[in-house]
Design a protein around this motif. Structure first.
Motif, PDB file in Angstrom:
ATOM      1  N   THR A 148      15.729  -0.208  -4.188  1.00  0.00           N
ATOM      2  CA  THR A 148      15.101  -1.081  -3.637  1.00  0.00           C
ATOM      3  C   THR A 148      16.320  -1.029  -2.113  1.00  0.00           C
ATOM      4  O   THR A 148      17.246  -0.085  -2.842  1.00  0.00           O
ATOM      5  CB  THR A 148      16.050  -2.463  -4.141  1.00  0.00           C
ATOM      6  OG1 THR A 148      15.111  -2.721  -4.928  1.00  0.00           O
ATOM      7  CG2 THR A 148      15.875  -3.822  -3.453  1.00  0.00           C
ATOM      8  N   ILE A 149      15.893  -1.914  -1.378  1.00  0.00           N
ATOM      9  CA  ILE A 149      17.396  -1.300  -0.504  1.00  0.00           C
ATOM     10  C   ILE A 149      17.709  -3.335   0.580  1.00  0.00           C
ATOM     11  O   ILE A 149      16.618  -4.086   0.514  1.00  0.00           O
ATOM     12  CB  ILE A 149      16.419  -0.992   1.092  1.00  0.00           C
ATOM     13  CG1 ILE A 149      16.342   0.305   1.267  1.00  0.00           C
ATOM     14  CG2 ILE A 149      16.991  -0.867   2.322  1.00  0.00           C
ATOM     15  CD1 ILE A 149      15.488   1.086   1.963  1.00  0.00           C
ATOM     16  N   GLU A 150      18.365  -3.230   0.152  1.00  0.00           N
ATOM     17  CA  GLU A 150      19.858  -4.564   0.694  1.00  0.00           C
ATOM     18  C   GLU A 150      20.011  -5.265   1.880  1.00  0.00           C
ATOM     19  O   GLU A 150      20.745  -3.630   1.951  1.00  0.00           O
ATOM     20  CB  GLU A 150      20.093  -4.818  -0.593  1.00  0.00           C
ATOM     21  CG  GLU A 150      18.965  -5.210  -1.810  1.00  0.00           C
ATOM     22  CD  GLU A 150      19.607  -5.478  -2.851  1.00  0.00           C
ATOM     23  OE1 GLU A 150      21.001  -6.400  -2.753  1.00  0.00           O
ATOM     24  OE2 GLU A 150      18.873  -5.794  -3.742  1.00  0.00           O
ATOM     25  N   LYS A 151      20.644  -5.610   2.037  1.00  0.00           N
ATOM     26  CA  LYS A 151      21.615  -5.998   3.122  1.00  0.00           C
ATOM     27  C   LYS A 151      22.562  -5.550   2.627  1.00  0.00           C
ATOM     28  O   LYS A 151      23.221  -6.572   1.800  1.00  0.00           O
ATOM     29  CB  LYS A 151      21.220  -7.207   4.312  1.00  0.00           C
ATOM     30  CG  LYS A 151      20.043  -7.436   5.287  1.00  0.00           C
ATOM     31  CD  LYS A 151      20.283  -8.354   4.957  1.00  0.00           C
ATOM     32  CE  LYS A 151      19.040  -8.727   6.199  1.00  0.00           C
ATOM     33  NZ  LYS A 151      19.127 -10.256   7.227  1.00  0.00           N
ATOM     34  N   ALA A 152      23.515  -5.043   3.912  1.00  0.00           N
ATOM     35  CA  ALA A 152      25.352  -5.076   3.282  1.00  0.00           C
ATOM     36  C   ALA A 152      25.997  -6.721   3.416  1.00  0.00           C
ATOM     37  O   ALA A 152      25.360  -6.775   4.068  1.00  0.00           O
ATOM     38  CB  ALA A 152      25.886  -3.957   3.816  1.00  0.00           C
ATOM     39  N   THR A 153      27.105  -6.726   2.334  1.00  0.00           N
ATOM     40  CA  THR A 153      27.417  -7.977   2.417  1.00  0.00           C
ATOM     41  C   THR A 153      28.927  -7.686   3.189  1.00  0.00           C
ATOM     42  O   THR A 153      29.103  -6.839   2.295  1.00  0.00           O
ATOM     43  CB  THR A 153      27.578  -8.499   1.256  1.00  0.00           C
ATOM     44  OG1 THR A 153      26.448  -8.343   0.526  1.00  0.00           O
ATOM     45  CG2 THR A 153      28.470 -10.062   1.073  1.00  0.00           C
TER      46      THR A 153
END
Length: 92
Positions: free
Chosen positions: A2-7
């Motif tokens: 899973t690739i997610e946006k950095a917060t």
């Protein structure tokens, strides 16, 4: 995988005032004095203009707190956006 946006977290810093004095002026916020930004990578910077406000009513009007009595008020941060699709901005 899973690739997610950095917060990226934008946090309004605490302010204080004495009973009977003026509420702190939030009109010209300065990073690391009035708010912080954490978890950006490299030379990335958020875009837009930071805005710090006290309570906002249903019509969007800011209500500056009265300092005639002691109490606590929330300072809200807004106005900054991610420089690219790699980030999700969270305001605290």
């Amino acid at each position: 995988m899973t690739i997610e946006k950095a917060t990226v977290t934008v946090t309004a810093l605490d302010k204080s005032a004495y009973v009977g004095s003026k509420a702190p002026d939030l009109s010209n916020p300065v990073e690391d004095t009035d708010y912080t930004v954490s978890d950006l990578f490299g030379d990335d910077q958020l875009t837009g203009t930071i805005k710090l406000t006290y309570y906002v009513d249903d019509d969007g009007n800011e209500i500056v707190p009265s300092t005639s009595n002691s109490g606590e008020f929330i300072i809200r941060a807004s106005g900054l956006t991610a420089p690219n699709e790699n980030y999700a901005v969270v305001f605290v």
